[in-house]
Design an enzyme around this catalytic site. Structure first.
Site, mmCIF file in Angstrom:
data_model
loop_
_atom_site.group_PDB
_atom_site.id
_atom_site.type_symbol
_atom_site.label_atom_id
_atom_site.label_comp_id
_atom_site.label_asym_id
_atom_site.label_seq_id
_atom_site.Cartn_x
_atom_site.Cartn_y
_atom_site.Cartn_z
ATOM 1 N NE ARG A 1 -30.977 12.087 32.341
ATOM 2 C CZ ARG A 1 -31.546 12.751 31.356
ATOM 3 N NH1 ARG A 1 -31.217 12.494 30.117
ATOM 4 N NH2 ARG A 1 -32.417 13.698 31.579
ATOM 5 C CG HIS B 1 -53.542 -4.825 27.346
ATOM 6 N ND1 HIS B 1 -52.250 -5.272 27.296
ATOM 7 C CD2 HIS B 1 -53.534 -3.754 28.181
ATOM 8 C CE1 HIS B 1 -51.492 -4.496 28.060
ATOM 9 N NE2 HIS B 1 -52.252 -3.570 28.611
ATOM 10 C CE LYS C 1 -56.734 4.432 31.394
ATOM 11 N NZ LYS C 1 -56.395 3.053 31.754
HETATM 12 C C1 BG6 Z 1 -51.810 -0.939 31.116
HETATM 13 C C2 BG6 Z 1 -52.309 0.402 30.651
HETATM 14 O O1 BG6 Z 1 -51.071 -1.579 30.115
HETATM 15 O O2 BG6 Z 1 -52.916 -1.745 31.471
HETATM 16 C C3 BG6 Z 1 -53.176 1.068 31.704
HETATM 17 O O3 BG6 Z 1 -51.208 1.232 30.354
HETATM 18 C C4 BG6 Z 1 -54.269 0.128 32.168
HETATM 19 O O4 BG6 Z 1 -53.746 2.276 31.212
HETATM 20 C C5 BG6 Z 1 -53.696 -1.234 32.537
HETATM 21 O O5 BG6 Z 1 -54.892 0.716 33.303
HETATM 22 C C6 BG6 Z 1 -54.783 -2.241 32.809
HETATM 23 O O6 BG6 Z 1 -54.192 -3.422 33.282
HETATM 24 P P1 BG6 Z 1 -54.945 -4.389 34.282
HETATM 25 O O7 BG6 Z 1 -53.977 -5.485 34.534
HETATM 26 O O8 BG6 Z 1 -55.274 -3.580 35.501
HETATM 27 O O9 BG6 Z 1 -56.183 -4.826 33.565
#
Ligand code: BG6
Length: 511
Positions: free
Chosen positions: A64, A263, A363
């Site tokens: 936008r 993941h 985290k």
């Molecule tokens: C993302 C998440 O998909 O993956 C994040 O939204 C996370 O919260 C990140 O930090 C981690 O990815 P990588 O590639 O740094 O392991």
């Protein structure tokens, strides 16, 4: 509508040749967002600099914010340096940036799509993009159904003049099983499954793909990759960072939706799946779906035996004092959102009967570490004196996804000297020293595959739904009980997560 390039996957036999896709346009919805400047454009730039993209390739950003083409290019150029390896070459940038365009527009309004359609036709004529389009949904997930519907109404679910049309859907793919199903239904009203690329950047990581290479390119691991030899499996996705400026997003998502549903579940699938008959989209995804189907359902009234929900309080990470989650920007002072999640799952099939899979993501842990650890049964009998084997641990094979990408195998060895003391040592392989080429960023691989029409490393509809099916009871229970266990920032999770393994007589590894 059928994307025949994807269905036939004509490139399968030619995968060793550098693959350059046909000219086409990538249209990014939500282009003023962070993902475009941090990941998508840097990945495309790197591909352009390696000459992996055709010169006619174009990128059209939509959002936008009012901006001219030039202002958009300028904005991307300003942050590019931070996100590419080895600096930005002005020559490569100038040539690449000549194909970047911007259309300000509201993605809810049909006029935006009429304008876009006209603009893309103009690009076909002027740049030779051949009617090929990839639409990348990087806008707010609540807009996905609207954007998909509008693309369909405008006839952009088909390429122009015999070209192709593909749709890339960023995560999170829904919020639970029901919403993921609704989203799949809505998307499939307008696009065929072969046109849909649900993205999970973990699948673009070299070391995640390497789980498959390790398992299926070596004769020695597969015979022992089962309940006869494996005691348990641990999958860890630990991060030292907190939620930073993403508090509002995190309050909605939590670790379960942000990292575990996608993941972590993907890593589980690659670790536990049966060998696919071929390395192509259908064979690979079929086997991953079977793993998800085999995961024992978690009973809603017994969630605590299978899952632990944690949240970081203030603490110390790398010698620095950091705030607790509830003190972060845009986070409620009594939030029970999880920043940590541990799961104990069983894959109820012939290969894995009785083997627990312990999964955790969090985290503000002591360090960033993503790994898969396969712990084997101890040797059935050691002929050495009990005192001599105190330092002996079971064999563990660890696939380090990041950082220090590599493999290690813990084995028992004789300690030098008189007597027969044995102790555990690690045999280590570091990919960085085994291969001199630097691993490309995950998005580079995935965007190239997208333009080539190879969906092997993307998620199929039933995979997304299968992962939600496992987690739905956990989410329902948590929503009811509104409770979270705390751990100080810089710790490996709450005490309850240790108890989750302790009950089975196991312990978490310290990566
Ligand atoms: C993302 C998440 O998909 O993956 C994040 O939204 C996370 O919260 C990140 O930090 C981690 O990815 P990588 O590639 O740094 O392991």
């Amino acid at each position: 509508m059928a994307d025949t390039q994807a269905l036939q996957n004509p490139l399968r036999d030619e995968q060793r040749l550098p693959r350059v896709p046909d000219p086409g346009v990538m249209v990014i919805f939500g282009a003023s967002g962070d993902l475009t400047s941090r990941k998508l454009v840097p990945a495309l730039y790197e591909l352009a600099s390696q000459r992996r993209l055709p010169l006619e390739m174009a990128v059209v950003g939509i959002s936008r914010t009012e901006m001219s083409h030039e202002e958009f290019r300028q904005k991307l150029r300003e942050t590019l340096e931070e996100h590419v390896s080895g600096g930005v070459s002005d020559d490569v940038w100038d040539s690449f940036a000549g194909g970047i365009f911007y259309l300000p527009g509201d993605s809810k309004e049909p006029e935006t799509y009429e304008e876009l359609k006209g603009f893309l036709k103009k690009l076909d004529a002027e740049r030779g993009t051949l009617g090929n389009r990839a639409f990348y949904l990087s806008a707010s997930p609540s807009l996905f159904p609207t954007i998909v519907g509008r693309l369909g109404e405008a006839g952009m679910n088909e390429g122009e003049d015999g070209g192709w049309s593909r749709l890339v859907v960023e995560k999170p793919f829904g919020r639970d099983l029901e919403s993921a199903r609704e989203l799949n239904d809505e998307i499939r009203r307008h696009f065929d499954e072969a046109q849909i690329y649900r993205i999970d950047h973990y699948l673009g990581k070299e070391t995640v793909q390497n789980i498959l290479a390790l398992r299926f390119a070596n004769g020695i691991f597969e015979p022992i990759w089962n309940q006869h030899y494996v005691d348990h499996v641990q999958i860890t996705v630990a991060e030292d960072i907190g939620v930073g400026t993403r508090g509002a997003f995190y309050e909605e998502a939590g670790a379960l939706r942000d990292i575990v549903q996608n993941h972590v579940m993907q890593v589980l699938c690659l670790t536990a799946m049966e060998p696919p008959v071929a390395f192509d989209a259908e064979s690979l995804r079929e086997e991953k779906v079977k793993v998800l189907k085999a995961v024992r359902p978690i009973p809603e009234d017994g969630v605590e035996e299978y899952a632990v929900r944690g949240q970081y309080t203030s603490g110390w990470v790398w010698g620095e004092e950091v705030a607790g989650y509830r003190e972060e920007e845009n986070v409620g002072p009594d939030s029970v959102t999880e920043t940590y999640l541990a799961l104990r799952l069983f894959v109820d099939n012939w290969r894995w009967a009785g083997v627990p899979f312990f999964l955790r993501a969090g985290k503000r842990m002591p360090k960033k570490a993503t790994e898969v650890a396969i712990q084997f049964h101890s040797s059935p009998h050691t002929p050495f004196a009990r005192d001599d084997t105190e330092g002996l641990e079971p064999n563990v094979l660890v696939v380090r996804v990041q950082p220090d990408e590599g493999l290690s195998l813990k084995i028992g060895a004789k300690v030098p000297g008189a007597g027969f003391e044995v102790s555990s040592v690690n045999m280590d392989l570091l990919y960085g020293t085994a291969f001199l080429e630097e691993a490309p960023d995950a998005y580079q691989r995935l965007l190239l595959d997208l333009m080539l029409g190879d969906p092997t490393l993307f998620i199929r509809a039933d995979e997304a739904e299968g992962a939600w099916r496992i987690l739905d009871p956990v989410m329902r229970r948590w929503a009811e009980e509104k409770k979270v266990e705390f751990y100080p920032a810089g710790a490996w999770g709450p005490r309850e997560a240790d108890e989750l393994l302790g009950r089975d007589g196991r312990e978490w590894r310290r990566p």
